[in-house]
Design an enzyme around this catalytic site. Structure first.
Site: not given
Lengths: 296, 196
Positions: B46-48, B78, B107, B135-136, B180, B182
């Site tokens: 997600g977005e940390s 991630c 990051r 992903i990023r 990821h 998952e």
């Protein structure tokens, strides 16, 4: 080890949308707003010159934003930055891809550039989000390569009624396809003017869209955010609703918390208290232009 | 087995689905009362920055800090890796983490979304490679003495230099990944994190 790296795959494109789930993507028109959005907990920002409410007010042709503005916002925040192109305007999209924007929104909020064709989104490495009013439209966009679908709603109105209509239409057809017989799937493909393979995929996976489904268009309050999440949205785009309100920073944070805790009325009450003025909404009958009718 | 998945923002649903696949009970953790009786914790992607803010606002930061220091098995993917790391580069000025995994992470170190990628990665202890979706993704730039590298990749970075960087690390009761598992629906690291 010598690994082979594959960029721009469907899974990588949809993957970023999956990471944004449970979050809020906020429209911002300058660096200051972008920072307010990030401070409030936005998962991404949509960089644009005017929010939809102003586009609606100003009229004229609305186009892709100035690359310099997008660049400034990219430099100002650490979260993903999205930007909009006109429907069918693949040259604008090529520019945004070269700028390494994280997601491109092929958006009905801007004036369409092509009345017959949307962008061929498979041709791009950067992922696209597209709006939809119903499942057929969503599947046509997915077949063109969209990695994320959002309801169109009616942008710039602060009125959630159209987003609710679109989400209900999409999720109700998803449920019906999950329950349909194999034979009926052909009828669904015809009825939706959508590829049979995507209809069959939805049937096989129990009624899920092949890409994430977010809500956009008219969210103005924490309660709106909760409503659309309960109706099946997986994240929220908020445009004019934040920076056209009395206290944008506070409202932004409130909508972020409401999107996470959408099932918890206690949290919704806490974040809604003393929130200040919401944006002034527009009733649908008072609109002279329905943006959701753009695109097919 | 009862595993909590921090469910504030991100791809917690994929983790819950993988846990179900393993026949374990997954618990979506949104508030402190959901932390009771867990055998392990997952910090999802997600977005940390968003996850930091929501952890504070939900009252989860302190109880989670206690849990992750208690020796409870933890898996972070991630953004989850960032939340657990000792040091963050390229974060917001006020960004914090639980500082329980002795690594430094940068990051979005692999670049923006256009550079997100997937690849087959050999992980120590697993018989066949994992399909790893980045992903990023954050890059692990430094690994502490007591942290073991279970997988790494040689990658050509935006600056043109090719460097080998760890992408799966284990330290104490914690396993964390830059990618990821998952998203590619591979449960083997979940199994490793919670049954070793």
């Amino acid at each position: 080890m010598a690994a082979e790296f594959s960029e721009g795959t469907a899974r990588v494109k949809r993957g970023l949308a999956e990471m944004l789930r449970g979050g809020v993507i906020m429209d911002v028109v300058n660096v200051e707003q972008a920072k307010i959005a990030e401070d409030a907990g936005a998962v991404a920002v949509m960089a644009l010159e005017r929010v939809p409410a102003d586009i609606r007010r100003d009229g004229g042709v609305a186009r892709m934003s100035d690359p310099a503005l997008i660049r400034e916002i990219q430099d100002a925040v650490t979260i993903p930055v999205m930007a909009k192109v006109r429907i069918g305007h693949f040259a604008e999209a090529q520019m945004l891809e070269a700028m390494e924007v994280d997601y491109i929104d092929e958006s009905e909020v801007l004036t369409p550039a092509d009345e017959s064709y949307h962008v061929d989104k498979w041709a791009f490495q950067v992922p696209f989000v597209c709006g939809a009013t119903n499942l057929g439209e969503a599947l046509r966009r997915i077949s063109e390569g969209a990695a994320l679908i959002r309801s169109k709603g009616e942008a710039g109105t602060g009125n959630v009624v159209e987003a609710v209509r679109h989400l209900r239409s999409i999720t109700s057809d998803l449920r019906a396809i999950a329950a349909a017989s194999e034979q009926e799937l052909f009828g669904w493909a015809k009825k939706l003017s959508a590829p049979y393979d995507l209809v069959a995929e939805i049937h096989a996976n129990g009624g899920h869209l092949p890409v994430p489904l977010f809500c956009a268009g008219g969210i103005a309050t924490p309660a709106d955010a909760s409503l659309v999440m309960q109706l099946g949205a997986e994240a929220n785009f908020v445009g004019s609703g934040i920076f056209k309100s009395g206290d944008p920073a506070k409202r932004a944070r409130a909508i972020v918390e409401a999107t996470t805790h959408y099932q918890d009325p206690k949290v919704l009450i806490r974040v809604s208290e003393n929130l200040g003025e919401a944006m002034v909404g527009i009733e649908m009958d008072a609109l002279d232009q329905h943006l959701a009718e753009r695109g097919w | 087995m009862r595993i909590g998945v921090i469910a504030l923002q991100g791809d917690f649903r994929e983790h819950l689905e993988l846990l179900a696949l393993l026949g374990w009970q997954g618990v979506a953790v949104k508030e402190p009362s959901h932390l009771v009786g867990l055998d392990g914790l997952v910090f999802p992607g997600g977005e940390s920055t968003t996850q930091c803010i929501l952890s504070e606002a939900s009252g989860l930061r302190q109880p989670l800090a206690t849990e992750v220091r208690s020796g409870l098995p933890v898996l972070g993917t991630c953004a989850g890796l960032i939340m657990l790391a000792r040091t963050i580069i390229g974060g917001r000025a006020d960004q914090w983490s639980y500082e329980v995994l002795d690594v430094t992470v940068m990051r979005n170190g692999f670049g923006r979304q256009v550079r997100s990628f997937e690849a087959d990665i050999a992980v120590r202890g697993l018989e066949t490679p994992m399909r790893a979706i980045f992903i990023r993704a954050p890059v692990i730039t430094q690994v502490g003495e007591k942290v073991e590298t279970l997988a790494s990749v040689r990658y050509q970075f935006v600056d043109g230099a090719s460097r080998e960087v760890p992408v799966v690390v284990a330290g104490g009761s914690i396993i964390a990944t830059s990618f990821h598992p998952e998203v590619s629906r591979d449960p083997r690291l979940h199994e490793l994190a919670f049954t070793r």
